[in-house]
Design an enzyme around this catalytic site. Structure first.
Site, PDB file in Angstrom:
ATOM      1  N   LYS A 126      -2.173  -1.550  -3.865  1.00 40.79           N
ATOM      2  CA  LYS A 126      -3.048  -0.388  -3.793  1.00 40.79           C
ATOM      3  C   LYS A 126      -2.223   0.879  -3.844  1.00 40.79           C
ATOM      4  O   LYS A 126      -1.228   0.947  -3.129  1.00 40.79           O
ATOM      5  CB  LYS A 126      -3.821  -0.479  -2.471  1.00 40.79           C
ATOM      6  CG  LYS A 126      -4.654   0.710  -2.134  1.00 40.79           C
ATOM      7  CD  LYS A 126      -5.224   0.542  -0.751  1.00 40.79           C
ATOM      8  CE  LYS A 126      -5.990   1.809  -0.438  1.00 40.79           C
ATOM      9  NZ  LYS A 126      -6.396   1.888   0.925  1.00 40.79           N
ATOM     10  N   LYS A 167       0.858  -1.183   0.000  1.00 36.17           N
ATOM     11  CA  LYS A 167       0.000   0.000   0.000  1.00 36.17           C
ATOM     12  C   LYS A 167       0.891   1.228   0.000  1.00 36.17           C
ATOM     13  O   LYS A 167       1.707   1.417   0.895  1.00 36.17           O
ATOM     14  CB  LYS A 167      -0.888  -0.017   1.239  1.00 36.17           C
ATOM     15  CG  LYS A 167      -1.751   1.228   1.369  1.00 36.17           C
ATOM     16  CD  LYS A 167      -2.747   1.065   2.480  1.00 36.17           C
ATOM     17  CE  LYS A 167      -3.600   2.297   2.635  1.00 36.17           C
ATOM     18  NZ  LYS A 167      -4.554   2.135   3.734  1.00 36.17           N
TER      19      LYS A 167
HETATM   20  C1  PBG Z   1      -7.372   3.255   5.637  1.00 33.13           C
HETATM   21  C2  PBG Z   1      -7.706   3.039   4.233  1.00 33.13           C
HETATM   22  C3  PBG Z   1      -7.524   3.960   3.193  1.00 33.13           C
HETATM   23  C4  PBG Z   1      -8.111   3.386   2.070  1.00 33.13           C
HETATM   24  C5  PBG Z   1      -8.614   2.126   2.443  1.00 33.13           C
HETATM   25  N1  PBG Z   1      -8.331   1.928   3.796  1.00 33.13           N
HETATM   26  C6  PBG Z   1      -6.981   5.335   3.148  1.00 33.13           C
HETATM   27  C7  PBG Z   1      -5.677   5.699   3.670  1.00 33.13           C
HETATM   28  O1  PBG Z   1      -4.797   4.853   3.869  1.00 33.13           O
HETATM   29  O2  PBG Z   1      -5.492   6.878   3.908  1.00 33.13           O
HETATM   30  C8  PBG Z   1      -8.185   4.063   0.742  1.00 33.13           C
HETATM   31  C9  PBG Z   1      -9.249   3.636  -0.168  1.00 33.13           C
HETATM   32  C10 PBG Z   1      -9.561   4.574  -1.261  1.00 33.13           C
HETATM   33  O3  PBG Z   1      -8.919   5.633  -1.479  1.00 33.13           O
HETATM   34  O4  PBG Z   1     -10.501   4.248  -1.990  1.00 33.13           O
HETATM   35  N2  PBG Z   1      -6.324   2.656   6.222  1.00 33.13           N
END
Ligand code: PBG
Length: 332
Positions: A257, A203
């Protein structure tokens, strides 16, 4: 590979296999189906509430009494899995994010409602604190530092209350080190050997999460950025190490992601490990495409094109806010 005689054009004409719909269908290498889709949904307080998310046209926050209907409609179209995210009232956000471990919080309540209505679908719940902390970070803070090991203890409790509520798939999304192993051990010790872990393994610290943070109400709260725990967009080998560690710790599936700017990572992960590999087409990707389609700058065929691109890159499944629209298009 067989050595072809050196012929080339005009003996070889690549266009022969593109000339009709029938042959194009026959030689298609990849296919997108409803089975590949996970629909992320936002949950909000109240009864009979369905509020639009301004930065994500066409996306709504549902109260816990309405979410099961939304899921049912999508499940009837064949969508197998749903990820639930809460918009937590700021009054319930604290420095330590303790609402995360409240078994009656929005996500747990919504999970019970969804599983009661549709026991056949898979419910995915994030293990991360950002929807619940007053500072908007995924971990506990001490001064400006995001604490790792202390955060793990809360993530473990959060995962257990979610599993008790009926969540079948815990998705650690916070990028703390060691969280998959800690959660796996706690699940096993507490009788949840069959609850799976979908690890947000690679991520990235991305600008594409902006609209999601609006949707869960964490953007105005967020102090600073997440670069001390989410990955540097410059890195690719590091993603493989993250995936390897999560698999060692017990992840059942891994995720990359965001999606579109990271297709190379999807391909490397799939080729290197051959495990169930998911990709998250995140909020910013959705809003960018939706905004252009709504204005007529892009034809809506780009939606299925992006999803097929994930399959071609090696993904087994896609989390996408287009899931319902895509399922409708795939069913016609
Ligand atoms: C939180 C989380 C995030 C997303 C999914 N879980 C955001 C972040 O890490 O700030 C993002 C999903 C999206 O942008 O559609 N941990």
């Amino acid at each position: 590979m067989i050595d072809f005689p050196a012929t080339g054009f005009p003996t070889n004409r690549m266009r022969r296999n593109r000339s009709e719909e029938s042959v194009r269908r026959l030689v298609a290498e990849n296919r997108l189906s409803v089975d590949d889709l996970i629909w992320p949904l936002f949950i909000v307080d109240g009864v009979n509430v369905k509020t639009p998310v301004d930065s994500m046209p066409g996306v709504f926050r549902y109260s816990t009494d309405l979410v099961a209907d939304a899921v049912s409609e999508a499940a009837d179209l064949g969508i197998p899995a749903f990820a639930l995210f809460p918009y937590t009232d700021p009054a319930r956000k604290t420095e330590d994010g303790r609402e995360a471990v409240n078994s009656d919080n929005l996500v747990c309540t919504a999970t019970r409602a969804v599983k009661a209505a549709r026991p056949d679908v898979m419910v995915v719940c994030d293990a991360a604190l950002d929807p619940y902390t007053s500072h908007g970070h995924d971990g506990l803070m001490k001064g400006e530092e995001i604490l790792n090991d202390e955060t793990l203890e809360v993530l473990v409790k959060q995962s257990l209350v979610q599993a008790e509520a009926g969540c079948d798939t815990i998705a650690p999304s916070d990028m703390m080190d060691g969280r998959v192993g800690a959660i796996r051990q706690a699940l096993d010790k507490n009788g949840f050997q069959h609850t799976r872990i979908m690890a947000y393994s690679a991520k990235y610290a991305s600008g594409f999460y902006g609209p999601f943070r609006d949707a869960i109400g964490s953007s105005s709260a967020l102090r600073g950025d997440k670069r001390t725990y989410q990955m540097n967009p410059a890195n690719s080998d590091e993603a493989l190490r993250e995936v390897a560690l999560d698999l060692q710790e017990g992840a059942d599936m891994v995720m990359v992601k965001p999606g579109m700017p990271y297709l190379d990572i999807v391909r490397r992960v799939k080729d290197s490990f051959g495990v169930p590999t998911l990709v998250y087409q995140v909020s910013g990707e959705y809003s960018m495409i939706k905004g252009a389609v709504d204005r007529g700058w892009l034809d809506d065929r780009v939606i299925l094109e992006t999803l097929l691109g994930f399959k071609r890159a090696g993904a087994d499944g896609v989390l996408t806010y287009f899931a319902l629209e895509a399922a409708q298009a795939l069913n016609t």
